[in-house]
Write a protein that holds these residues in place. Structure first.
Motif, PDB file in Angstrom:
ATOM      1  N   UNK A   1       6.467 -11.528 -35.285  1.00 50.25           N
ATOM      2  CA  UNK A   1       6.423 -13.005 -35.151  1.00 50.25           C
ATOM      3  C   UNK A   1       5.558 -12.989 -34.012  1.00 50.25           C
ATOM      4  N   UNK A   2       5.638 -12.290 -33.002  1.00 52.15           N
ATOM      5  CA  UNK A   2       4.706 -12.456 -31.998  1.00 52.15           C
ATOM      6  C   UNK A   2       3.174 -12.302 -32.340  1.00 52.15           C
ATOM      7  N   UNK A   3       3.006 -11.344 -33.277  1.00 51.89           N
ATOM      8  CA  UNK A   3       1.802 -10.857 -33.657  1.00 51.89           C
ATOM      9  C   UNK A   3       0.981 -12.158 -34.080  1.00 51.89           C
TER      10      UNK A   3
ATOM     11  N   UNK B   1       6.138 -20.562 -23.773  1.00 51.62           N
ATOM     12  CA  UNK B   1       6.020 -21.406 -25.308  1.00 51.62           C
ATOM     13  C   UNK B   1       6.696 -20.477 -26.235  1.00 51.62           C
ATOM     14  N   UNK B   2       6.315 -19.248 -26.311  1.00 47.16           N
ATOM     15  CA  UNK B   2       6.675 -18.328 -27.536  1.00 47.16           C
ATOM     16  C   UNK B   2       8.145 -18.140 -27.010  1.00 47.16           C
ATOM     17  N   UNK B   3       8.617 -17.744 -25.825  1.00 48.97           N
ATOM     18  CA  UNK B   3       9.715 -17.271 -25.549  1.00 48.97           C
ATOM     19  C   UNK B   3      10.941 -18.459 -25.838  1.00 48.97           C
ATOM     20  N   UNK B   4      10.605 -19.624 -25.519  1.00 46.96           N
ATOM     21  CA  UNK B   4      11.243 -20.915 -25.721  1.00 46.96           C
ATOM     22  C   UNK B   4      11.550 -21.215 -27.392  1.00 46.96           C
ATOM     23  N   UNK B   5      10.584 -20.755 -28.027  1.00 44.39           N
ATOM     24  CA  UNK B   5      10.941 -20.943 -29.444  1.00 44.39           C
ATOM     25  C   UNK B   5      12.087 -19.993 -29.938  1.00 44.39           C
ATOM     26  N   UNK B   6      12.551 -18.979 -29.313  1.00 39.01           N
ATOM     27  CA  UNK B   6      13.375 -18.147 -29.554  1.00 39.01           C
ATOM     28  C   UNK B   6      14.555 -18.132 -28.605  1.00 39.01           C
ATOM     29  N   UNK B   7      14.604 -19.374 -27.888  1.00 38.67           N
ATOM     30  CA  UNK B   7      15.849 -19.506 -26.963  1.00 38.67           C
ATOM     31  C   UNK B   7      16.204 -18.263 -26.000  1.00 38.67           C
TER      32      UNK B   7
ATOM     33  N   UNK C   1       2.876  -7.461 -26.823  1.00 36.55           N
ATOM     34  CA  UNK C   1       2.954  -6.950 -28.377  1.00 36.55           C
ATOM     35  C   UNK C   1       2.608  -5.402 -28.429  1.00 36.55           C
ATOM     36  N   UNK C   2       1.678  -5.109 -27.638  1.00 39.73           N
ATOM     37  CA  UNK C   2       1.136  -3.517 -27.634  1.00 39.73           C
ATOM     38  C   UNK C   2       2.474  -2.635 -27.265  1.00 39.73           C
ATOM     39  N   UNK C   3       3.238  -3.140 -26.339  1.00 39.43           N
ATOM     40  CA  UNK C   3       4.363  -2.446 -26.050  1.00 39.43           C
ATOM     41  C   UNK C   3       5.176  -2.420 -27.154  1.00 39.43           C
ATOM     42  N   UNK C   4       5.614  -3.305 -27.929  1.00 38.28           N
ATOM     43  CA  UNK C   4       6.630  -3.510 -28.817  1.00 38.28           C
ATOM     44  C   UNK C   4       6.048  -2.530 -30.110  1.00 38.28           C
ATOM     45  N   UNK C   5       4.622  -2.516 -30.368  1.00 36.21           N
ATOM     46  CA  UNK C   5       4.291  -1.591 -31.553  1.00 36.21           C
ATOM     47  C   UNK C   5       4.245  -0.171 -31.191  1.00 36.21           C
ATOM     48  N   UNK C   6       4.111   0.130 -29.798  1.00 28.06           N
ATOM     49  CA  UNK C   6       4.631   1.729 -29.392  1.00 28.06           C
ATOM     50  C   UNK C   6       5.792   1.823 -29.325  1.00 28.06           C
ATOM     51  N   UNK C   7       6.818   1.040 -28.970  1.00 27.63           N
ATOM     52  CA  UNK C   7       8.140   1.354 -29.105  1.00 27.63           C
ATOM     53  C   UNK C   7       8.625   1.293 -30.714  1.00 27.63           C
TER      54      UNK C   7
ATOM     55  N   UNK D   1      12.902  -7.764 -28.072  1.00 28.94           N
ATOM     56  CA  UNK D   1      13.174  -6.885 -29.165  1.00 28.94           C
ATOM     57  C   UNK D   1      11.938  -6.465 -30.027  1.00 28.94           C
ATOM     58  N   UNK D   2      12.051  -5.187 -30.460  1.00 30.51           N
ATOM     59  CA  UNK D   2      10.970  -4.910 -31.198  1.00 30.51           C
ATOM     60  C   UNK D   2      10.951  -5.625 -32.894  1.00 30.51           C
ATOM     61  N   UNK D   3      12.194  -6.067 -33.039  1.00 31.67           N
ATOM     62  CA  UNK D   3      12.411  -6.793 -34.449  1.00 31.67           C
ATOM     63  C   UNK D   3      11.483  -8.189 -34.275  1.00 31.67           C
ATOM     64  N   UNK D   4      11.054  -8.603 -33.186  1.00 31.48           N
ATOM     65  CA  UNK D   4      10.229  -9.927 -33.325  1.00 31.48           C
ATOM     66  C   UNK D   4       8.799  -9.606 -33.103  1.00 31.48           C
ATOM     67  N   UNK D   5       8.251  -8.317 -33.178  1.00 33.27           N
ATOM     68  CA  UNK D   5       6.888  -7.933 -32.926  1.00 33.27           C
ATOM     69  C   UNK D   5       5.828  -8.875 -33.815  1.00 33.27           C
TER      70      UNK D   5
END
Length: 207
Positions: free
Chosen positions: A152-154, A166-172, A81-87, A146-150
């Protein structure tokens, strides 16, 4: 897909090594983190380090240091998440993460993760290797995100979710399968014995 940004996850507590930063341990005349940077930097557009605490201990590496935004030790997903926010601030669409204690990961990690995501049509791709017992072993600290899911991850982290798959499986999430030869490319240093083994790999040229 344009070239992603890279984030090295160094937020672990290294309990089995007595605490401290595993990436700063010496290996082959350098440090484990030097080997990680050498492998990931050519594959990404920009590189940052996810770590908590005093950032100045990493100053000699010349990388931006981004801390978790989730309080407490929330595990690798907090680093993602920190990386996605930075990106997002950089206007990037994706990041690729790598663990700071895994010095021998594939030199084609990023292109293979991108290929897997595009071929399978999945938003996330994780590295994987063949496993004689489980069939496939996933390595969830090595992934394309993907930054677009940040957001959702938060939300998932705020709800208490900590386990990456568990989170990655939610998104296939898809998988990029990497071969294992004499050396498991995702071998990571958790103990003093692992560090000695990594030194032996370097000396024999197995890595």
């Amino acid at each position: 897909m344009k070239q992603p940004l890279g984030v090295i996850l160094a937020g672990g507590q290294a309990r089995r090594m007595g605490g401290g930063d595993k990436g700063l341990l010496p290996l082959g005349g350098a440090r484990i983190l030097d080997h990680v940077i050498e492998r990931l930097d050519p594959q990404v557009a920009e590189l940052a380090l996810n770590a908590n605490g005093d950032a100045t201990r990493f100053s000699e590496f010349g990388l931006p240091v981004i801390a978790d935004s989730i309080e407490g030790f929330a595990g690798p997903l907090a680093g993602v998440l920190a990386g996605l926010d930075w990106a997002a601030k950089k206007g990037a669409d994706h990041i690729v993460t790598a663990a700071a204690d895994t010095p021998f990961f594939p030199a084609d990690l990023v292109p293979q993760l991108i290929l897997a995501a595009e071929t399978l049509g999945t938003p996330i791709a994780l590295a994987a290797t063949p496993d004689p017992k489980r069939g496939v072993a996933r390595h969830p600290t090595f992934g394309l995100w993907p930054v677009a899911l940040r957001d959702d991850l938060r939300a998932a982290l705020s709800d208490g979710l900590r386990k990456v798959v568990l989170w990655t499986d939610r998104h296939g999430a898809g998988q990029a399968l990497f071969p294992v030869a004499a050396l498991d490319p995702f071998f990571n240093v958790n103990t003093a014995e692992d560090l000695a083994l990594a030194e032996a790999y370097l000396k024999t040229g197995a890595a």
